[in-house]
Design a protein around this motif. Structure first.
Motif, PDB file in Angstrom:
ATOM      1  N   PHE A 259      53.650  61.910  15.615  1.00 50.68           N
ATOM      2  CA  PHE A 259      52.701  62.274  16.871  1.00 50.68           C
ATOM      3  C   PHE A 259      53.105  61.266  17.979  1.00 50.68           C
ATOM      4  N   TYR A 260      52.892  61.761  19.231  1.00 55.11           N
ATOM      5  CA  TYR A 260      52.730  60.674  20.212  1.00 55.11           C
ATOM      6  C   TYR A 260      51.125  60.745  20.860  1.00 55.11           C
ATOM      7  N   LEU A 261      50.446  59.789  20.748  1.00 53.75           N
ATOM      8  CA  LEU A 261      49.211  59.512  21.582  1.00 53.75           C
ATOM      9  C   LEU A 261      49.358  58.812  22.704  1.00 53.75           C
ATOM     10  N   ARG A 262      48.771  59.118  23.631  1.00 53.30           N
ATOM     11  CA  ARG A 262      49.109  58.464  25.109  1.00 53.30           C
ATOM     12  C   ARG A 262      47.513  58.610  25.830  1.00 53.30           C
ATOM     13  N   ALA A 263      47.294  57.483  26.370  1.00 52.52           N
ATOM     14  CA  ALA A 263      46.068  57.050  27.226  1.00 52.52           C
ATOM     15  C   ALA A 263      46.140  56.290  28.198  1.00 52.52           C
ATOM     16  N   GLN A 264      45.361  56.294  29.326  1.00 54.71           N
ATOM     17  CA  GLN A 264      45.636  55.207  30.637  1.00 54.71           C
ATOM     18  C   GLN A 264      45.194  53.976  30.128  1.00 54.71           C
TER      19      GLN A 264
END
Ligand SMILES: [Zn+2]
Length: 408
Positions: A259-264
Motif C-alpha cells: 500500500f501507498y499512503l499519502r498526505a500533504q
C-alpha cells in the motif's frame, strides 16, 4: 523551443541578456553552451530512454552520465551512500567563495512502462546545466549528483542520510510534465507491505483446517476502501495484492499486499498509517492469520522555497515559457525531492513535454523521447543554469533563499 524564443521579438534571451550586466552575460554564454551540446544531450537522453532500468539497477544510465562528466573534467565519485548507481561529480575550477549548487539527475524507469516518468530528460537537463556552467566558469561550486531509485526507492533520502547534501546551497532539477508550473507542493508518502501467514489446507476437502491469508489481505482492502470516504480530500490510499496464493484448491497460507499512503502533512500521514495498522489488526482478528508489516520506504512532503521558485520562473519566462505558480498549490504526487527540499532549498519545476499526457502512462513514455521532449529538456537545462547564476550574482537572492528555507 529555445530557437523559437531567440526569434521572438519580445523575448530574445541572448540579445536581451548580453545587453545588460555580467550576470546576463554569463547567462547568455551558458545558453550558448547548452545550444552547442544539444544534440549530445538529446543522444544521451534517448540512449537512457532506450535502455530503461528500474530503481537501483541503473548501471547503463549511470555509466553514460559519469563518462560524460569525466570527459568534461568533472571529478566523479561512485558508488555513493552504499548505492552502486549513485554518484557525485564536482566541476573543475570550483570557486569556494560562491554558492555550492547541485543539479540532480534521476534516471530510473518504471517496471513494464519504461521511461513513463521522463527521468531520461531529467538526467540530460541536469547534466547539460552542470556542463554548461563548468564551461563558462561559474563563480561557485557546481555539482552534478546522480540520485537513483526515485520510483519507490529513495536514493536522495539515502544520500541525505550519508551527509551528501551538507553544505549545498541549492538543489536544482526539473520534472517533465503536461504543464508548466513552479513551486507546487508534493505529498508525503509511506509505502507499507503486509505479509499475512495463515495455514494451508485442501480448499474443498478440509477447508475448516485452513486459515486463509488471502482473506486477510482482502479484509485490509475492504477496510481501506471504507476508510477512503472519511479521509481528507487531499490524501490518497492505494494498494495492490502482490501475493494471492498459489492455487484455488489450496487455502492460501501466505498472501501479501503493498500500500501507498499519502498526505500533504506528515502529521496526517502518521494518522493514516495508524488507521492502516488498525485495518491490519482487524484482518488478523477476523481471519486468524498473522501479519508482518514492513515499512518499505517513505518520502517527506515538499517544502516550497518561494524566492528560489520565483527565480526559476523568471528564467523560464525569459526562455519563452509561461509557467504557473509559485502558489504552493497542492499536488497529489510524491517524490524524494521532498526529502531534499526539507534539508536544502530545492527547485523542481514541472515543464511540459506534451499536451494531454499523464505521468506513468505509455503516452508519457512516448513524449519523453519526442522532439518536444528534447526541446523541453534543453529549456530546462538553461533555466536551471540561469537560476544557479542568479544565486551567485543577483544581489541578496541567496540570502533571501536561505531565510525562506529557515522560515524567516
Ligand atoms: Zn518522476
Amino acid at each position: 523551443m529555445d530557437s523559437l524564443c531567440i526569434r521572438s521579438p519580445i523575448l530574445s534571451p541572448v540579445s536581451v541578456l548580453v545587453a545588460t550586466g555580467s550576470s546576463d552575460e554569463l547567462k547568455a554564454r551558458a545558453i550558448k553552451a547548452i545550444d552547442g551540446m544539444r544534440s549530445r544531450l538529446a543522444r544521451i537522453s534517448l540512449d537512457i530512454h532506450k535502455h530503461p532500468e528500474i530503481r537501483f539497477e541503473e548501471q547503463h544510465a549511470c555509466g553514460i552520465l559519469c563518462k560524460e562528466l569525466k570527459a568534461n573534467g568533472f571529478k566523479v565519485r561512485r558508488p555513493m551512500a552504499g548505492m552502486e548507481t549513485a554518484f557525485v561529480a564536482t566541476a573543475p575550477r570550483a570557486k569556494a567563495a560562491g554558492p555550492r549548487v547541485a543539479f540532480l539527475c534521476e534516471y530510473d524507469a518504471l517496471p513494464e512502462l519504461g521511461h513513463a516518468c521522463g527521468h531520461n530528460l531529467i538526467a540530460a537537463a541536469s547534466l547539460g546545466a552542470g556542463l554548461a556552467l563548468a564551461k563558462v566558469g561559474y563563480p561557485g561550486t557546481v555539482l552534478v549528483m546522480g540520485t537513483p531509485g526515485e520510483e519507490g526507492g529513495g536514493g536522495k533520502r539515502m544520500m541525505i542520510e550519508a551527509g551528501l547534501f551538507k553544505g549545498i546551497d541549492a538543489a536544482l532539477m526539473f520534472h517533465p510534465s503536461f504543464k508548466d508550473e513552479v513551486g507546487e507542493r508534493m505529498m508525503a508518502i509511506q509505502e507499507l507491505e503486509v505479509v499475512f501467514k495463515g495455514r494451508a489446507a485442501h480448499a474443498a476437502a478440509s477447508p475448516e483446517d485452513g486459515i486463509n491469508a488471502l482473506d486477510a489481505v482482502i479484509s485490509v482492502f475492504n477496510s481501506m476502501n471504507a476508510l477512503r470516504q472519511h479521509i481528507r480530500d487531499d490524501s490518497r490510499l492505494h494498494g495492490i495484492i502482490i501475493d494471492g496464493g498459489a492455487r484455488p484448491n489450496i487455502v492460501p497460507e501466505r498472501a501479501a499486499c503493498l500500500f501507498y499512503l499519502r498526505a500533504q502533512e506528515q502529521d496526517y500521514l502518521d494518522e493514516l498509517v495508524k488507521k492502516f495498522l488498525n485495518a491490519v489488526k482487524g484482518a488478523e482478528l477476523a481471519t486468524g492469520a498473522k501479519a508482518k508489516v514492513n515499512y518499505i520506504s517513505s518520502y517527506k512532503s515538499r517544502k516550497v522555497n518561494l524566492p528560489l521558485c520565483e527565480a526559476v520562473k523568471r528564467n523560464l519566462e525569459v526562455l519563452g515559457r509561461r509557467p504557473k505558480g509559485p502558489t504552493g498549490a497542492r499536488a497529489t504526487v510524491s517524490s524524494d525531492i521532498g526529502d531534499a527540499s526539507q534539508v536544502v532549498p530545492a527547485a523542481h519545476p514541472f515543464i511540459a513535454i506534451g499536451k494531454g499526457i499523464a505521468y506513468h502512462t505509455r503516452g508519457f513514455a512516448e513524449a519523453a523521447r519526442s522532439q518536444k521532449g528534447q526541446e523541453t529538456m534543453a529549456v530546462a537545462a538553461k533555466a536551471l543554469a540561469m537560476t544557479a547564476i542568479d544565486l551567485a550574482l543577483e544581489k541578496g537572492l541567496l540570502e533571501k533563499v536561505k531565510r525562506a528555507q529557515a522560515g524567516r
